[in-house]
Every structure is written in C-alpha cells, then in structure tokens.
Design an enzyme around this catalytic site. Structure first.
Site, mmCIF file in Angstrom:
data_model
loop_
_atom_site.group_PDB
_atom_site.id
_atom_site.type_symbol
_atom_site.label_atom_id
_atom_site.label_comp_id
_atom_site.label_asym_id
_atom_site.label_seq_id
_atom_site.Cartn_x
_atom_site.Cartn_y
_atom_site.Cartn_z
ATOM 1 C CG ASP A 117 10.697 56.077 39.760
ATOM 2 O OD1 ASP A 117 11.048 57.195 39.298
ATOM 3 O OD2 ASP A 117 9.992 55.377 39.045
ATOM 4 C CG ASP B 131 9.161 51.849 37.687
ATOM 5 O OD1 ASP B 131 9.470 52.722 36.773
ATOM 6 O OD2 ASP B 131 8.416 51.083 37.392
ATOM 7 C CD GLU C 55 12.082 61.123 39.219
ATOM 8 O OE1 GLU C 55 12.815 60.956 38.667
ATOM 9 O OE2 GLU C 55 10.934 60.737 39.234
#
Length: 397
Positions: A181, A358, A265
């Site tokens: 992340d 996170d 992501e």
C-alpha cells in the site's frame, strides 16, 4: 540500463557539451518539421528522408560538419521512436529540448575494445571525436554492449549508461503473496506489517534549499549569480533524487527476492498529481494544499517503485483496483467508511479488529491479488459487502 558516473576533464566536458548541442539542434529541427504539418498537406519527412537532409546540411554548414554523424543521426532515430511511441498511445508528443534540461546523446556500433578497465574502480569509454573518458567502475560492465548513452543532469554531473537488459530476479518459489500500500505518511506499507519510508532531505538541507530559493527569487535573470544559485539548487535536489532512487532499488530487489507475487494498487498517478489551479474563469480551490500533496506523492516514488518491480519481477506484479482497500476490514471483510479513525488508525466496528490503517489496506490488496490469481483474471476486487455492521458488536473495545 547500467549507469556509471563519468569523470571527463574540462576539455572533454566542452566536447561533450558540443555533442549535446548538436543532438539538441537536430532534435528541435525534427520537432519543427512535424509541428508545421497540417491536415491536407504532404506528410512530414520520416527518418530516412531526415537523414538525407542531415547529410545536405552537414555539407552546407561547417559547424555542423565538425560534429559526430553518429550523434546527429541517433538524435533523429530517437525522435522517430518518440513519434512511434506517441502514435502508439504510450507517451506524450515529443516536445522542444531546452539547454540544460535532458542533455545527452547516444552512441551505437560500439566495438569490444571501446570499453576497457584500468583499475579496480576506474574504467574508460571511447566517445567519437572526444577520445577516452574515464568513469567510475562501480560494477561490471555488461558483456557485448552495442550502444550507450551519455547524459548530463541539471546538477552538472555526467553519466554513461550502457544498453543491456539485466536478468530478472528469480522467484523464491515459496508461494507467498505480498500486498504493498503506497501512501504519503508511509511510502510503502507491506501486508507483513513492515512500514517503509523513502528518505528525504535532512532539516539542515531543507533550510538550505529554502535559503537558495529565496536567493534565486532576488537574482536578476541572465546574471551569473542566478546561474550559480540554480546550480546549487540542482545539487541539493539531485541529492534527494539519488536517495529516493537508491531506496527504490533496494526495496524493489528485496520484494522480488522474498515474494512470489507482489500486489499493488492500480493508481492513476498522473491524474492524482494534476494541478488544481483551474482557469481564470473557474479557479481551483485549495491550490497550495494540493500542490503540497502532489510534491509528497512524487517524493514517495510511487510510480518508480512499481516500474522497477515490473522490471525485476516480470509477470509477478499484480495490479488490483484501489476501490475499498482502505475501507474494508482485512479480518471480516466488512466495508465501513467510518472505521478509519485517523490517517494511521483503523478500527472495525463489526468484529473489533484494530490496527494500522496502511497495513490493513496492504492485506486487502494481497487478498485481492490472491483472489485474482486463483480466479485466472477474474474480478480482482469485489464490491462492498452489502451487510450492515452487527449491532451487538458496535460497542466493542
């Protein structure tokens, strides 16, 4: 690319700058030719036609004839490749090159004896019409090198990069999946609980940079003092960039060696870092805050980290949709936008799970990647769970 630090003498540096000027001049001529094209006119000249025009220009102008034909032709070749990338939709349209920005040139048809080692940390490379230039032998030069590129950054440092594709990092074959992340407060949070931060300038260096920027604002344009201040600013920023690049290289290599699959992501970084200034008719809001956020995103090296992971672990990097990764509980799967109490704290109102926000998002990314791999390119991230938080667990904790 295997890049090394060049160490030219003052005379050699002037010759290298002359090569850069010729390459920039030829490139800008090619840009001008394509800028004059309009629908209905004859198509702009291609690489072969531009090479014929270059030969005629070298015969007419002595200052251009004194330069290297390899440097000038390869500038046209780079432009042709840039136009192909533009029409392919992968890059922007080639633009003008300015003095002091993106300086460099490419040399092809390199022979086996054009690169040699002098001592443990010193090597030499032969540049046409310049001679042998020393560089720091920080690691072995790739075998059978056919071309290289010489560049000069805004801090005045010269580098030589030999074109060679390194072997990818072998997978550990343990079956482990890691979720990454990317954020601003924490540059990279792993699903294992590790939290990594890209290095930045120290407080003293930030204070020096602020003083230099104020001095630059007071300097008269075109003065020697302004040029000296700009060079000092470039050196400070180059130090910050070098630290970030070193951090990215180490982190990407470590992830490629430890995990079989690395999930990230699928962020649209270019859209996320777009300016919020707006137009004169419709000015933007919170422009200074958005500019600061953009700088923080760029300093964290989001895009560079994923690019290097794809280079070192090809086929093992999975991009998942960022939807709901920061709102979903990694323990029970409930999606609750109010569960994130702060930037760093996540507490699920359904199952009572609490932890770093996170790390929770990184675990959701890893789960989505494992789901995508098992489903063979199926939906990588499911939508929100249509279930209300359990009433009897809302007061947990």
């Amino acid at each position: 690319m295997s890049r090394y630090r060049l160490q030219p003498s003052p005379a050699q540096e002037q010759a290298l700058l002359e090569h850069c000027r010729h390459a920039r001049y030829v490139w800008n001529l090619a840009v001008e030719q394509h800028a004059c094209w309009k629908p209905g006119r004859k198509s702009a000249p291609g690489f072969a036609e531009q090479c014929r025009q270059l030969i005629e220009a070298r015969a007419a102008f002595a200052w251009l004839r004194t330069g290297s034909i390899i440097v000038q032709q390869q500038a046209l070749k780079d432009f042709a490749q840039a136009m192909a990338n533009y029409f392919g939709g992968t890059h922007r349209r080639p633009a003008w090159r300015r003095r002091g920005r993106g300086e460099g040139f490419r040399i092809v048809a390199v022979k086996a004896g054009d690169v040699r080692r002098l001592s443990r940390h010193v090597g030499e490379v032969k540049v046409p019409k310049v001679g042998w230039i020393r560089f720091r032998w920080s690691r072995a030069v790739p075998d059978e090198v056919k071309s290289y590129r010489v560049t000069r950054d805004r801090a005045g440092r010269w580098h030589v990069a030999f074109a060679a594709i390194p072997d990818p990092v072998p997978a550990p074959a343990t079956g482990e999946v890691a979720g990454v992340d990317r954020g601003v407060a924490v540059s990279a949070a792993l699903s294992t609980g590790e939290m990594l931060n890209a290095p930045a300038l120290r407080d003293t260096e930030k204070a020096r940079l602020r003083r230099l920027l104020r001095k630059l604002a007071r300097a008269r344009r075109g003065s020697n003092r302004r040029a000296e201040v700009k060079a000092a600013i470039a050196r400070v920023k180059a130090r910050e960039s070098d630290r970030c690049k070193d951090w990215v290289e180490k982190v990407s290599t470590g992830l490629a060696r430890r995990f079989d699959v690395i999930a990230v992501e699928d962020l649209k970084i270019r859209a996320m870092t777009r300016s919020a200034r707006g137009t004169v008719e419709a000015p933007g809001r919170n422009v200074r805050a958005k500019a600061g956020l953009n700088r923080s995103i760029m300093a964290a090296g989001w895009g560079r980290l994923v690019r290097r992971l794809e280079h070192k672990a090809p086929g093992r990097v999975v991009k998942v949709s960022p939807a709901y990764t920061s709102q979903r509980c990694s323990a029970c799967g409930i999606v609750d936008r109010e569960a994130r109490e702060s930037q760093a704290r996540y507490r699920c109102r359904s199952c009572g799970y609490a932890g770093n926000a996170d790390v929770n998002a990184a675990r959701n990314i890893a789960y989505a990647a494992g789901h995508a791999v098992s489903a063979r390119e199926g939906p990588r991230v499911a939508g929100p769970v249509h279930r209300e938080p359990q009433r009897d667990l809302l007061l947990v904790g």
